[in-house]
Design an enzyme around this catalytic site. Structure first.
Site, PDB file in Angstrom:
ATOM      1  N   LEU A  65       0.832  -1.204   0.000  1.00 55.24           N
ATOM      2  CA  LEU A  65       0.000   0.000   0.000  1.00 55.24           C
ATOM      3  C   LEU A  65       0.870   1.259   0.000  1.00 55.24           C
ATOM      4  O   LEU A  65       2.061   1.201   0.303  1.00 55.24           O
ATOM      5  CB  LEU A  65      -0.919  -0.024   1.230  1.00 55.24           C
ATOM      6  CG  LEU A  65      -1.902  -1.202   1.281  1.00 55.24           C
ATOM      7  CD1 LEU A  65      -2.685  -1.207   2.589  1.00 55.24           C
ATOM      8  CD2 LEU A  65      -2.869  -1.169   0.094  1.00 55.24           C
ATOM      9  N   PRO A  66       0.254   2.416  -0.302  1.00 56.62           N
ATOM     10  CA  PRO A  66       1.075   3.632  -0.448  1.00 56.62           C
ATOM     11  C   PRO A  66       1.807   4.081   0.819  1.00 56.62           C
ATOM     12  O   PRO A  66       3.003   4.385   0.758  1.00 56.62           O
ATOM     13  CB  PRO A  66       0.058   4.698  -0.885  1.00 56.62           C
ATOM     14  CG  PRO A  66      -1.082   3.944  -1.483  1.00 56.62           C
ATOM     15  CD  PRO A  66      -1.130   2.636  -0.749  1.00 56.62           C
ATOM     16  N   THR A 100       6.391   0.665   1.873  1.00 56.36           N
ATOM     17  CA  THR A 100       7.425   1.487   2.525  1.00 56.36           C
ATOM     18  C   THR A 100       6.699   2.487   3.416  1.00 56.36           C
ATOM     19  O   THR A 100       6.020   3.388   2.910  1.00 56.36           O
ATOM     20  CB  THR A 100       8.265   2.241   1.478  1.00 56.36           C
ATOM     21  OG1 THR A 100       8.876   1.293   0.616  1.00 56.36           O
ATOM     22  CG2 THR A 100       9.338   3.077   2.160  1.00 56.36           C
ATOM     23  N   LYS A 175      15.816   0.081   5.041  1.00 59.11           N
ATOM     24  CA  LYS A 175      15.489   0.636   3.716  1.00 59.11           C
ATOM     25  C   LYS A 175      15.698   2.153   3.701  1.00 59.11           C
ATOM     26  O   LYS A 175      16.224   2.720   2.754  1.00 59.11           O
ATOM     27  CB  LYS A 175      14.059   0.261   3.341  1.00 59.11           C
ATOM     28  CG  LYS A 175      13.535   1.122   2.220  1.00 59.11           C
ATOM     29  CD  LYS A 175      12.694   0.470   1.189  1.00 59.11           C
ATOM     30  CE  LYS A 175      12.413   1.540   0.133  1.00 59.11           C
ATOM     31  NZ  LYS A 175      12.033   1.143  -1.115  1.00 59.11           N
ATOM     32  N   LYS A 250       9.407  10.944  -0.737  1.00 60.87           N
ATOM     33  CA  LYS A 250       8.630  10.214   0.285  1.00 60.87           C
ATOM     34  C   LYS A 250       9.592   9.480   1.230  1.00 60.87           C
ATOM     35  O   LYS A 250       9.471   9.575   2.454  1.00 60.87           O
ATOM     36  CB  LYS A 250       7.697   9.202  -0.397  1.00 60.87           C
ATOM     37  CG  LYS A 250       6.966   8.328   0.601  1.00 60.87           C
ATOM     38  CD  LYS A 250       6.311   7.106  -0.007  1.00 60.87           C
ATOM     39  CE  LYS A 250       5.918   6.150   1.111  1.00 60.87           C
ATOM     40  NZ  LYS A 250       5.428   4.875   0.660  1.00 60.87           N
TER      41      LYS A 250
END
Ligand code: NAD
Length: 301
Positions: A65-66, A100, A175, A250
Site C-alpha cells: 500500500l502507499p 514502505t 530501507k 517520500k
C-alpha cells in the site's frame, strides 16, 4: 501451494501478486481500483470484493500500500465502527507488509499482531517496478526469526535477495538508511560531474576516471546521471522510468522522521532532502531521481 491474500495491486503489488500466482500459490486479491483486479484475474488470480473477503481461508496476508495510514487502516481499522484485518484473522496467520512506511506504524501493527498470536514481518522492497515484474526484488525484512523463516519461501517467489534486518520495524529502518545514502551519493555525483563539465571536461572521461578512483559509487558507475554517458540509464532516456523524484522525497521524509525520533544527526540527509524537494517542487517529481543533475544547472546562484 499456500493460500495467500494480497492487498494493493498497484505498480508494485500487481506484478508481485502475479509472480505468486506463477509460482503456484492460490492468491486472492483486493484493490480499490477495479481495473487492477481485472488485470490480476487475467493473470490467473482471484478477485475479492473487499479486503475482509480476500482473507477468508488464507494462511498469509501480504500488503503493498502507499503509506503508513493505509497500512494502519487495513490492519488496525479506522475507528470503533470498523475493525481491521488483525481482528478477523485466526491465530497463527502470517502478515507480511511490503509497503514502505514509517517505523512507528510498522512497530504498532507488529505489536498488535503479536498480541493476537499473529506472525508479522515488515518487508519493504528495493528494485522498483522492473524488479517487481522480473521477480528480482530485494526484501528487507524486520520481525522475529521464526516469522522471517516463515515468510522467506513466499518472498522468494517475488524476489532474489531476502535480508533479515532485525526485529519488527527494522526492515523499514534499513530501507530508509539505504535510500538516504543513495540520495546523498546521487546528489554528490551529479554535483561533481556538473563541476567537471563546466570546467571543460567530458563527463564520460571524468566518469571513467572517478569510477577507477576513490569517488567510485553506484550512482556514478551503474546509474550515471548525465545524459549520454551510459546506455540504458534513465538519464539517457530523458529521465523517464526508474525511481521517481516524488518517491525519493517520500522515502527521505520517512528517513528524516525516523532520525528525529532517534535524535540522530543527519546533516547530509537533510541537505539531500532539501535538494530533491526543491527539484520536485519545480515540477520534476515525475522524473527519475538522477535528474537532480539538471537541478544544478537550472539553479545557478
Ligand atoms: P501504487 O500507488 O501504484 O499502488 C498502491 C495501490 O494500493 C493502489 O492500486 C491503490 O488502489 C491500492 N490501495 C490503497 N489503499 C487501499 C486499500 N485500503 N485497500 C486496497 N487497496 C488499496 O504504489 P506502488 O508504486 O505500487 O508502491 C507501493 C508501495 O511500495 C509504496 O509504499 C512505495 O513507497 C513502495 N515502493 C515503490 C517502488 C516503486 O518504484 N513504485 C519501489 C519500492 C517501494
Amino acid at each position: 501451494m499456500t493460500n495467500i491474500a494480497f492487498i494493493g495491486l498497484g505498480n508494485m503489488g500487481g506484478p508481485m501478486a502475479a509472480n505468486l500466482v506463477k509460482a503456484g500459490h492460490q492468491v486472492t486479491a483486493f484493490d480499490l481500483v477495479q481495473a487492477s483486479l481485472d488485470e490480476f484475474v487475467s493473470a490467473g488470480g482471484q478477485a475479492a470484493a473487499s479486503a475482509l473477503a480476500a482473507i477468508a481461508g488464507v494462511d498469509i496476508v501480504i500488503s503493498m500500500l502507499p503509506a503508513g495510514k493505509h497500512v494502519a487502516g487495513l490492519y488496525l481499522g479506522n475507528g470503533a465502527d470498523q475493525l481491521g484485518l488483525l481482528d478477523n484473522l485466526p491465530k497463527g496467520s502470517l502478515v507480511i507488509d511490503s509497503s514502505t512506511i514509517d517505523v512507528e506504524t510498522a512497530r504498532k501493527v507488529g505489536l498488535a499482531a503479536a498480541q493476537r498470536g499473529i506472525d508479522f514481518v515488515d518487508a519493504p522492497v528495493s528494485g522498483g517496478t522492473a524488479g517487481a515484474k522480473a521477480g528480482t526484488l530485494s526484501f528487507i525484512v524486520g520481525g522475529e526469526q521464526s516469522c522471517f523463516e516463515r515468510a522467506q519461501p513466499v518472498l522468494e517467489a517475488m524476489g532474489k535477495n531476502i535480508f533479515h534486518a532485525g526485529d519488527a520495524g527494522a526492515g523499514q529502518i534499513a530501507k530508509m538508511c539505504n535510500n538516504m545514502l543513495l540520495s546523498v551519493l546521487m546528489a554528490g555525483t551529479a554535483e561533481a560531474l556538473q563541476m567537471g563539465v563546466e570546467n571543460g571536461l567530458d563527463p564520460k572521461v571524468l566518469s571513467d576516471i572517478m569510477v577507477k578512483s576513490s569517488g567510485r559509487n553506484w550512482a556514478l558507475e551503474i546509474y550515471n546521471p548525465v545524459p549520454g554517458v551510459m546506455d540504458g540509464t534513465p538519464a539517457s532516456n530523458n529521465y523517464q522510468g526508474g525511481f521517481m523524484v516524488d518517491l525519493m522525497n517520500k522515502d527521505l521524509g520517512l528517513a528524516l522522521g525516523a532520525a528525529q525520533s532517534s535524535n540522530s544527526n543527519v546533516p547530509m540527509g537533510q541537505q539531500a532532502s532539501q535538494l530533491f524537494k526543491a527539484h520536485g517542487d519545480a515540477g520534476h517529481g515525475g522524473l527519475d531521481f538522477s535528474s537532480i543533475y539538471q537541478h544544478y544547472s537550472n539553479n545557478k546562484v
